[in-house]
Design an enzyme around this catalytic site. Structure first.
Site, short mmCIF file in Angstrom:
data_model
loop_
_atom_site.label_atom_id
_atom_site.label_comp_id
_atom_site.label_asym_id
_atom_site.label_seq_id
_atom_site.Cartn_x
_atom_site.Cartn_y
_atom_site.Cartn_z
N SER A 129 45.27 38.69 33.14
CA SER A 129 46.72 38.50 33.20
C SER A 129 47.40 39.10 31.98
O SER A 129 46.85 39.07 30.89
CB SER A 129 47.06 37.01 33.28
N LYS A 183 42.40 32.47 37.91
CA LYS A 183 43.49 33.45 37.85
C LYS A 183 44.48 33.24 39.00
O LYS A 183 45.70 33.36 38.84
CB LYS A 183 42.92 34.88 37.90
N HIS A 186 46.59 30.35 38.09
CA HIS A 186 47.51 30.83 37.05
C HIS A 186 48.73 31.49 37.71
O HIS A 186 49.88 31.22 37.35
CB HIS A 186 46.75 31.83 36.15
N ASN A 187 48.48 32.35 38.70
CA ASN A 187 49.59 33.03 39.37
C ASN A 187 50.45 32.06 40.16
O ASN A 187 51.67 32.26 40.26
CB ASN A 187 49.06 34.13 40.29
N GLU A 190 52.71 30.55 37.81
CA GLU A 190 53.70 31.59 37.48
C GLU A 190 54.80 31.66 38.55
O GLU A 190 56.00 31.70 38.23
CB GLU A 190 52.95 32.93 37.37
P1 NBP Z 1 46.56 49.11 42.08
O1 NBP Z 1 46.39 47.75 42.58
O2 NBP Z 1 47.78 49.85 42.51
O3 NBP Z 1 45.27 49.95 42.43
C1 NBP Z 1 45.22 51.31 42.08
C2 NBP Z 1 43.81 51.79 41.92
O4 NBP Z 1 42.99 51.43 43.03
C3 NBP Z 1 43.81 53.31 41.84
O5 NBP Z 1 42.89 53.67 40.85
C4 NBP Z 1 43.34 53.70 43.22
O6 NBP Z 1 42.75 54.99 43.29
C5 NBP Z 1 42.31 52.64 43.46
N1 NBP Z 1 41.86 52.57 44.87
C6 NBP Z 1 42.51 52.22 45.99
BR1 NBP Z 1 44.30 51.77 46.06
N2 NBP Z 1 41.77 52.26 47.07
C7 NBP Z 1 40.55 52.67 46.64
C8 NBP Z 1 39.33 52.90 47.30
N3 NBP Z 1 39.18 52.70 48.60
N4 NBP Z 1 38.30 53.33 46.55
C9 NBP Z 1 38.43 53.53 45.22
N5 NBP Z 1 39.57 53.30 44.54
C10 NBP Z 1 40.61 52.88 45.25
O7 NBP Z 1 46.51 49.20 40.46
P2 NBP Z 1 46.88 48.13 39.34
O8 NBP Z 1 48.28 47.65 39.47
O9 NBP Z 1 46.45 48.78 38.07
O10 NBP Z 1 45.93 46.89 39.63
C11 NBP Z 1 44.53 46.96 39.61
C12 NBP Z 1 43.99 45.60 39.95
O11 NBP Z 1 44.43 44.66 38.96
C13 NBP Z 1 44.49 45.05 41.28
O12 NBP Z 1 43.49 44.28 41.88
C14 NBP Z 1 45.67 44.17 40.88
O13 NBP Z 1 45.93 43.17 41.82
C15 NBP Z 1 45.16 43.60 39.56
N6 NBP Z 1 46.19 43.19 38.60
C16 NBP Z 1 47.36 43.88 38.48
C17 NBP Z 1 48.30 43.46 37.54
C18 NBP Z 1 49.60 44.22 37.35
O14 NBP Z 1 50.45 43.73 36.58
N7 NBP Z 1 49.76 45.37 37.97
C19 NBP Z 1 48.03 42.36 36.73
C20 NBP Z 1 46.81 41.70 36.86
C21 NBP Z 1 45.90 42.13 37.80
P3 NBP Z 1 43.64 56.26 43.69
O15 NBP Z 1 44.34 56.67 42.43
O16 NBP Z 1 42.68 57.24 44.14
O17 NBP Z 1 44.60 55.83 44.77
#
Ligand code: NBP
Length: 472
Positions: A129, A183, A186-187, A190
């Site tokens: 988080s 987690k 936590h959400n 939130e």
């Molecule tokens: P995203 O949730 O938008 O995921 C993007 C990534 O997933 C890219 O690298 C994408 O590759 C890859 N991906 C996908 Br979509 N499908 C795929 C597949 N079939 N095989 C391999 N790679 C694949 O990115 P994020 O916002 O950085 O979040 C990452 C994780 O962290 C998620 O689970 C999210 O829920 C969690 N999270 C996010 C936050 C936040 O604030 N954003 C906070 C805490 C946790 P590509 O570039 O080739 O499409």
């Protein structure tokens, strides 16, 4: 060629920032992303000049890592995570460790742990988080899996995590999917706090006729108090003060009033219902989002049913920090945390997670979205009594309820008279009133059930199971 200490799969906003964090802390890294152009863009951009290399495919990625390998996946939860696990597994060897840092459903993590434990490498399901900034500067991390696997990455995680006065914001949570479960909750908390702050804003705007700048000042002052000092109050102040660069008006008033609710908020409420945890404040925040998404229907209903007739009413002043609204916000925030901790308490028993509530409160104090001063009191409460059934009856929280219940009651009643929905405030009031009532009307519910279905009932004056022929 020297091998890298740490590998990251998935260069989304979280992955990019986490790998920069790891590298800053002395862990040379290698990154892989399904779409290679993103890897190139990262290496030529934010990753340039850093001890970070890129891999074109997973075989190359794994080959660039020192053994035992430590690999963090930051990809979309669900099928994307399963796809990466399936693709990378054939290249992993004895002692390697795969960490899922995405927002995975805890039952998916349970399944993956069970499946992968039969292989030779370790698997950790870890909630992260803090958003992009937290990921870069120091997030709060909630890793679950085997203790041995955790120990293999403890030094990495403790360096990467946010640091607060009593340590890093990471700890071993427990076995299986416990990290992702914590987690998720936590959400859920939130979701609750965000809706609570939005309800406070709505009342100040519509009942008190205050401007966004005035409301922002209230949040600024609340953020200086022990009860409300927190990241979410801090950013609410910022959001309310921010102007639209196009015309200088309040930007927040131009934003569509629709919020999504899929994922972790939904899972929190489903888990609470499955575990028998009472979470009305958190549920109300989820439902608030559901109702918000029905924009077209609400617009139609307003023309048919008529919009509420809002009465301007005194609900405190700037000098007293809008005292009754602050009472409502403080008690509802306490309720949101209390309900989240209740889910954790029951989950710990049901799934044998053996959760340590004091440690969980501690790792939420920095880096994460629900960080707040109140968590010190939560930590103290569980430190004093690890078996505490509910935060509401801890002496400090009980005294807050006694001081602030009249204010909450006034706010809910004025909101009702003005036709302004305050789902979290009103649910909190019912929650507290129900919780402090030793005899509720479910005696009549039991009578009805026995009357129509011979379900039997218990009595308060003698033990056993009873049935009455209610109808001749
Ligand atoms: P995203 O949730 O938008 O995921 C993007 C990534 O997933 C890219 O690298 C994408 O590759 C890859 N991906 C996908 Br979509 N499908 C795929 C597949 N079939 N095989 C391999 N790679 C694949 O990115 P994020 O916002 O950085 O979040 C990452 C994780 O962290 C998620 O689970 C999210 O829920 C969690 N999270 C996010 C936050 C936040 O604030 N954003 C906070 C805490 C946790 P590509 O570039 O080739 O499409």
């Amino acid at each position: 060629m020297t091998k890298a200490h740490f590998g990251l799969v998935g260069l989304g906003v979280m992955g990019e920032n986490l790998v920069l964090n790891a590298e800053r802390n002395g862990f040379s890294s290698v990154v892989y992303n399904r779409t290679y152009s993103k890897t190139e863009a990262f290496l030529n951009g934010r990753g340039a000049g850093k001890n970070i290399s890129g891999a074109i495919d997973l075989r190359d990625f794994v080959a660039q890592l020192e053994r035992p390998r430590r690999i963090l996946m930051m990809v979309k939860a669900g099928t994307a995570t399963d796809a990466v696990i399936n693709q990378i597994s054939p290249f992993l060897e004895e002692g390697d460790l795969l960490i899922d840092g995405g927002n995975s459903l805890f039952s998916d993590t349970e399944r993956r742990v069970a499946d992968l434990e039969s292989k030779s490498f370790g698997y950790i399901g870890m909630g992260v988080s803090g958003g992009a900034k937290g990921a870069l500067e120091g997030p709060s991390m909630m890793p679950g899996g085997t203790k041995v696997s955790y120990q293999a990455i403890e030094s990495l995680l403790t360096k990467m995590a946010a640091q607060v006065e009593d340590g890093p914001c990471v700890t071993y949570i427990g076995p299986g999917g416990s990290g992702h479960f914590v987690k998720t909750v936590h959400n859920g908390i939130e979701y609750g706090i965000e809706q609570i702050l939005a309800e406070g804003y709505d009342l100040m705007k519509r009942v008190c006729g205050m401007t966004c700048d005035e409301i922002s000042t209230v949040f600024e002052n609340w953020n200086k108090t022990e009860e409300l000092s927190s990241y979410l109050v801090e950013i609410t102040e910022i959001c309310l003060r921010t102007k639209d660069p196009e015309d200088g008006s309040d930007l927040v008033e131009k934003i569509m009033d629709k919020a999504g609710q899929k994922g972790t908020g939904l899972w929190t409420v489903v888990s609470a219902l499955q575990l028998g945890a009472s979470v009305p404040t958190i549920y109300a925040s989820l439902n608030g989002r559901v109702m918000s998404s029905m924009k077209q229907q609400r617009e139609l209903a307003e023309t048919i049913l008529g919009k509420p007739n809002v009465k301007t009413t005194d609900l405190g002043s700037l000098s007293d920090g809008m005292a009754p609204i602050m009472d409502a916000v403080v008690l509802s925030t306490i309720a949101s945390y209390a309900q989240g901790m209740e889910i954790l308490r029951l989950a710990s028993l049901e799934y044998n997670y053996n959760l340590n509530m004091t440690s969980i409160a501690q790792i939420w104090k920095g880096g994460c979205i629900i960080r707040s001063t109140l968590l010190n009191r939560i930590q103290d409460a569980y430190h004093q009594n690890p078996e505490l059934p509910n935060l509401l009856i801890d002496p400090w929280f009980a005294s807050q309820i006694q001081q602030r219940l009249a204010g909450l009651t006034k706010v809910v009643s004025i909101a009702a008279q003005s036709g302004i929905p305050v789902p979290c405030f009103s649910s909190t009031l019912d929650y507290i009133n129900s919780y402090r009532t030793s005899r509720l009307p479910q005696n009549l519910v039991q009578a009805m059930r026995d009357c129509f279905g011979s379900h039997t009932y218990e009595r308060i004056d003698k033990s056993g199971s009873f049935h009455t022929e209610w109808v001749d």
